[in-house]
Write an enzyme that holds these catalytic residues in place. Structure first.
Site, PDB file in Angstrom:
ATOM      1  N   LYS C  78      32.155  51.072  36.669  1.00 48.88           N
ATOM      2  CA  LYS C  78      31.636  49.728  36.397  1.00 48.88           C
ATOM      3  C   LYS C  78      30.127  49.781  36.609  1.00 48.88           C
ATOM      4  CE  LYS C  78      32.325  44.866  37.833  1.00 48.88           C
ATOM      5  NZ  LYS C  78      33.084  43.969  38.739  1.00 48.88           N
ATOM      6  N   SER C 153      35.513  40.129  36.526  1.00 48.20           N
ATOM      7  CA  SER C 153      34.291  40.647  35.959  1.00 48.20           C
ATOM      8  C   SER C 153      34.381  42.106  35.524  1.00 48.20           C
ATOM      9  CB  SER C 153      33.156  40.514  36.963  1.00 48.20           C
ATOM     10  OG  SER C 153      33.380  41.340  38.094  1.00 48.20           O
ATOM     11  N   SER C 177      38.210  40.140  40.469  1.00 47.43           N
ATOM     12  CA  SER C 177      37.538  40.859  39.383  1.00 47.43           C
ATOM     13  C   SER C 177      38.118  42.229  39.046  1.00 47.43           C
ATOM     14  CB  SER C 177      36.055  41.015  39.697  1.00 47.43           C
ATOM     15  OG  SER C 177      35.392  39.804  39.445  1.00 47.43           O
TER      16      SER C 177
END
Lengths: 479, 95, 486
Positions: C78, C153, C177
């Protein structure tokens, strides 16, 4: 005419003498090239996190114990949020509601010899900011973050001080303490020890405090005194001419010798303090506190009492000698080397030694005349090898690296003349050379004895034992 | 809590965010909606509840006082918008 | 076996057997990323060159007999994790030009385990969002339906795994997330106990809630990854000093006698009926495996999202103050003074949702409002945690839906922040309490995946993974692949 009383509280910032920063492993050494000691954590790079330096905590606890404060078993680091270029993260990690050290006091000595207690509200740990440099750039400011993250102990006094002199005495006391405790180098020029002063006035007898102004960043004892006195005068003038004091932050301009407004309460920051989620509560057990207590050195107040009791010194002398730990240590080493003679040692340390140090701008710790050398010289005074007057020459020679007292006495032939025959011979010469004075003396003008002593001492180049000269002269003149 | 344009302006200033004047009403209504939503908490009495700042109630670990970081100025300043002579540059700060 | 639908465990075996080299795997995934993967917008940076070099190093290590289970297995990070020498944008214009000078702890650990990083995954800006629509680099598409959001997210991470662009990804979970995008993309995602994985080098959103974790196809893969990610790190004060179990060695769990709680608050109003029936079916599977169920109550569940939307913005408002245009990141053109520098750099660098949360947090902490908002939320936080603590006196695990609905359409909720916030209604309380949670694929609703959430007690990741693994032994939801990316 209204009588005014001044109320002052100080917030002292003492940089703690750790090797590394409070939340990072960067060096705290002073004077490095800009930003060479600002690591990722100090720069507040994305993703970095703070880890608390254990030694900074130790030092705060030492201070707390030395001032009779409570050590909080549980204290919390908070973020003080504001934007400023020397504050990399946009917040300063400090302590807000729960400081590590709180509620203690120190005793200060005033000019008139009276003592006074000053309450300590709290002492908390926080990180220092970087520095803004305005010189050498056109229209821009340069930011050096080497200082960012240096540990600070902010020591907050109660509003117990009533004059600039008291404020200075208090600040000196804390300065001496932090150096005794070896938690701060106390170097005010480098900013290691500085303070903000909260100053207000009120009509004498009134219980409520007046509105205060905070004077920021005072970094010398002299500035503290001048700035506070100026501020008191400003506030009295203001109120007496019909104005009112507003709560504000003021800056002392040492060149103009006055304070000027930085920002008023309305412009004040809303710091939005909240507990720093990157740090956990600091917990200190009573065992840890006791372990630290056992490492505390003898503190100035206790040392002063001991100097008075053990060495028979006056309160004044003991106070001066114990003002700094280095000086007190030096004095004790001199007494030891001299095998006693504490009074004499005190006089020399406070007199010639201190004068020479001042003259050459040196610290007692790097005096060219070591305690052993000075003690050795005092021995030669007490065993009558040299007179006190000659000793001043010996001291100067030692100061100029000409060896220890014995070597100097030997090399310069300064050994005191105590041989009665030699002294008598000199006296005879003086008497023979000054028949007029001899006649007057014998006619009752006793005061002339001094003249004869002087002549004999001069003839001996100062080396004759003054007591012997006196005694023998009297005998010969009357004879 | 319902916020008006002035509130938003003040908050944006505290947070140092440039906010377009035209968008103030939109921000005010969004922020008000969020605040109204979170005020659901008011329904519960928490007077006797200790606040919880960390899920794990641990104590702070202490780091030994050792210098572990070397000078990496060049690397760190390679991502800086404006530097000169090793200093970060900002518009003139007046004090 | 086709490479891009394989699990980490399968690729690990293939590498060990010599069926493939790491270079072959890496090239295959890079090809996927640069081919059909482009449409997903799942990656914001592809590090092909570094990946191939790392793959070659992994192959050499294997030849030298120094390979571990993850050596040579490709993955993506990420873009919230700092990667040295590689842009680390956090999905924001603010960091569009930020080449990180250092590696996050997680990045170092996975690299030390021999994993090959293919690139950086798209994400909601600064991890603030539940749909991946707040990214400066545009929304990520859900591989199951490119009209749908992948969740957020960690939407890029989830879409990359679901779309076969990487067998595994790292994610971070502040309010759901990891779990919510895992659910919406039909993969497995684990949020570990707060403090299990170091946060060092992970760009902070809300420090007391953020936790990194693995995202992959199976619980077994998550176990392998967590073993490598977790571990003590002195640089994070909130990282625990506690041994990391060999999760992958303890997956075979007998569920007989395991007590699972069903919080009644997780099955009420707002839960999509198709999602509800998928969860019911999962309960039936667990019963068959020997687990016992008990209804429990987490009475303050309805306060979790409100408390979260005070605490997270408060912490973020402060965490994001360092982005000021002075030392790194976006700086506006020709600032006329310091205030202008700050305001325009931040106003231009941050997107709407980030600015909104900064303002909410700033307000919640400001003079006069702290007690009413921030302190109140911290008190509610304790109530929520205490609910879990008392539940775990009676049950071993808690089960429920990960998200109240399957993936919604791109644009559907982006104009209404509060409705968007409610997508995380079942995940947020877990962050407030700091507990571990996992989302596993458990069916479909309208052709879009449904996630099942299991919540464990503190540091009970082994049991959580074991229970998820047991479920995956008797179901095949986790093996389903979206047709367009088969």
């Amino acid at each position: 005419m209204m009588e005014w009383e001044t109320v002052i509280g100080l917030e002292i910032h003492a940089q703690l003498a750790t090797r590394s920063k409070i939340f990072s492993g960067a060096s705290t050494a002073y004077g490095a090239d800009p930003n060479t000691q600002a690591c990722a954590v100090d720069l507040g790079l994305p993703g970095v996190l703070p880890v608390l330096n254990g030694e900074a905590v130790n030092m705060a606890v030492r201070f707390g114990l030395a001032t009779g404060c409570s050590i909080a078993p549980h204290s919390v680091f908070a973020r003080k949020n504001y934007f400023y270029p020397d504050l990399p993260k946009g917040y300063q990690i400090s302590q807000y509601e729960l400081p590590v050290v709180h509620d203690g006091e120190v005793t200060i000595e005033l000019d008139d010899g009276e003592t006074m207690r000053v309450g300590l509200t709290r002492a908390h740990l926080e990180e220092d900011a970087g520095k803004s440099l305005h010189e050498g750039f056109e229209g821009v400011t340069g930011i050096d973050l080497n200082r960012a993250g240096t540990p600070l102990l902010e020591i907050v006094s109660e509003p117990d001080l009533r004059s600039a002199r008291q404020a200075v005495a208090y600040m000196k006391k804390i300065h001496s303490l932090v150096r005794y405790l070896e938690i701060c180098d106390g170097n005010m020029q480098e900013g290691s020890f500085r303070c903000d002063a909260n100053v207000s006035i009120r009509p004498k007898g009134q219980a409520e405090f007046g509105t205060r102004a905070e004077i920021k960043n005072l970094n010398s004892f002299r500035f503290v005194e001048k700035a506070i006195n100026h501020e008191i005068e400003r506030q009295i003038d203001l109120v007496e001419s019909g104005g009112t004091v507003v709560q504000e932050t003021r800056l002392y301009d040492s060149v103009k010798g006055e304070t000027r407004s930085m920002r008023t309460k309305e412009e004040a920051n809303d710091y939005r303090y909240f507990p720093d989620p990157d740090l956990l509560p600091l917990e200190i057990t009573s065992e840890e506190v006791e372990r630290i207590r056992a490492t505390l050195p003898e503190l100035p107040d206790a040392k002063k009492q001991r100097f008075m009791a053990d060495y028979g010194l006056s309160a004044y002398d003991a106070g001066v000698l114990t003002a700094s730990r280095d000086q007190a240590d030096y004095f004790e080493a001199v007494v030891e080397a001299a095998g006693g003679e504490a009074k004499l040692a005190a006089n020399w340390v406070m007199g010639d030694l201190s004068g020479a140090l001042n003259r050459d701008g040196r610290e007692v710790g790097d005096s060219p005349v070591t305690p052993a050398m000075l003690g050795g010289m005092l021995k030669r005074i007490s065993d009558n090898t040299i007179s006190g007057k000659i000793a001043k020459d010996v001291f100067e020679a030692m100061w100029n690296d000409e060896g220890d007292a014995d070597a100097v006495i030997e090399a310069k032939g300064l050994k005191q003349v105590t041989d009665t025959g030699a002294i008598e011979a000199m006296i005879d010469e003086v008497i023979a050379a000054n028949p007029g004075q001899v006649e007057q003396y014998r006619a009752g003008k006793d005061k002339l004895l001094g003249f004869f002593v002087g002549q004999v001492m001069k003839a001996s180049k100062g080396k004759a034992n003054p007591a012997q000269v006196n005694e023998l002269l009297k005998k010969k003149l009357s004879g | 809590m319902s916020l008006d344009k002035d509130d938003v302006r003040q908050i944006a200033h505290l947070a140092r965010l440039a906010v377009d004047d035209q968008r103030l009403p939109e921000h005010a209504s969004n922020l008000s909606a969020i605040l109204e939503f979170v005020e659901a908490m008011d329904a519960v009495d928490t007077a006797a509840v200790e606040p919880l700042a960390h899920p794990l109630e641990m104590r702070q670990r202490l780091r030994p006082d050792q210098v572990s970081e070397e000078n990496q100025r060049e690397l760190f300043q390679s991502v800086a918008p404006a530097v000169e002579g090793g200093l970060y540059l900002v518009p003139r700060v007046i004090e | 076996m086709s490479i891009h639908t394989s699990t980490v465990a399968e690729l690990s075996t293939a590498l060990a057997r010599g069926d493939h080299s790491s270079r072959e795997l890496t090239e295959a995934f890079l090809q996927r990323i640069q081919g059909q993967g482009v449409a997903l917008n799942a990656l914001v940076t592809v590090t092909a060159e570094q990946a191939l070099a790392a793959a070659d190093a992994a192959d050499r290590a294997r030849a030298d007999g120094e390979a571990g289970p993850l050596t040579g297995v490709p993955m993506v990070h990420k873009d919230i994790f700092c990667t040295r020498g590689v842009r680390t944008s956090c999905g924001s214009r603010m960091l569009d030009n930020f080449i990180s000078p250092y590696n996050a702890h997680v990045v170092d650990r996975l690299s030390a385990a021999g994993m090959v990083c293919l690139g950086k995954a798209n994400m909601d800006e600064f991890a603030m969002g539940s749909s991946n629509e707040t990214s400066f680099y545009g929304p990520v598409k859900n591989p199951w339906d490119t009209d749908a959001v992948p969740g957020g997210s960690s939407g890029g991470s989830a879409a990359a795994v679901a779309g076969g662009l990487a067998p595994a990804a790292t994610g971070t979970d502040t309010g759901g997330s990891i779990r919510q995008p895992a659910a919406l993309c039909g993969i497995t995602g684990l949020k570990p106990t707060y403090g299990r994985v170091s946060r060092y080098g992970m760009i902070a959103f809300a420090s007391s809630l953020d936790q990194a974790g693995p995202m992959a196809r199976t619980a077994e893969d998550c176990a392998l990854l967590l073993e490598a990610m977790a571990g003590f790190d002195m640089r994070d004060s909130t990282c625990v000093e506690r041994e990391v179990p060999r999760y992958s060695q303890h997956l075979a769990t007998d569920l007989n006698g395991l007590t699972i709680g069903l919080p009644k608050e997780y099955f009420g109003e707002g839960l999509d009926p198709t999602v509800a029936s998928a969860i019911d079916a999962a309960v039936t599977e667990y019963r068959k495996l020997g687990a016992e169920f008990r209804e429990i109550s987490l009475a303050n569940t309805h306060l979790a999202v409100p408390a979260y939307y005070v605490i997270a913005p408060a912490e973020c408002s402060s965490n994001l103050s360092r982005f000021d245009g002075v030392r790194f990141g976006h700086r506006c053109d020709a600032p006329k003074d310091l205030e202008d520098l700050y305001k325009r750099s931040r106003g231009e660098g941050f997107g709407d949702e980030v600015q909104r949360r900064i303002m909410v947090g700033t307000y919640a902490l400001s003079a006069g409002y702290y007690d009413a908002y921030y302190l109140k939320a911290q008190q509610v936080r304790r109530l929520i945690r205490d609910d879990f603590l008392s539940a775990f006196e009676d049950v071993d695990l808690i089960l429920g839906p990960t998200s109240p609905t399957a993936a919604f359409n791109i644009g559907e909720r982006s104009d209404d922040p509060v409705s968007m916030y409610l997508s995380d209604i079942y995940t947020i309380a877990v962050n407030l309490a700091g507990l571990p949670g996992i989302s596993v694929p458990a069916g479909f609703a309208g052709g879009r995946p449904v996630g099942l959430q299991l919540i464990g007690n503190y540091f009970d990741e082994a049991r959580l993974l074991g229970a998820a693994h047991a479920y995956q032994q008797v179901t095949d939801w986790h093996t389903r692949v979206p047709e367009a990316f088969a």
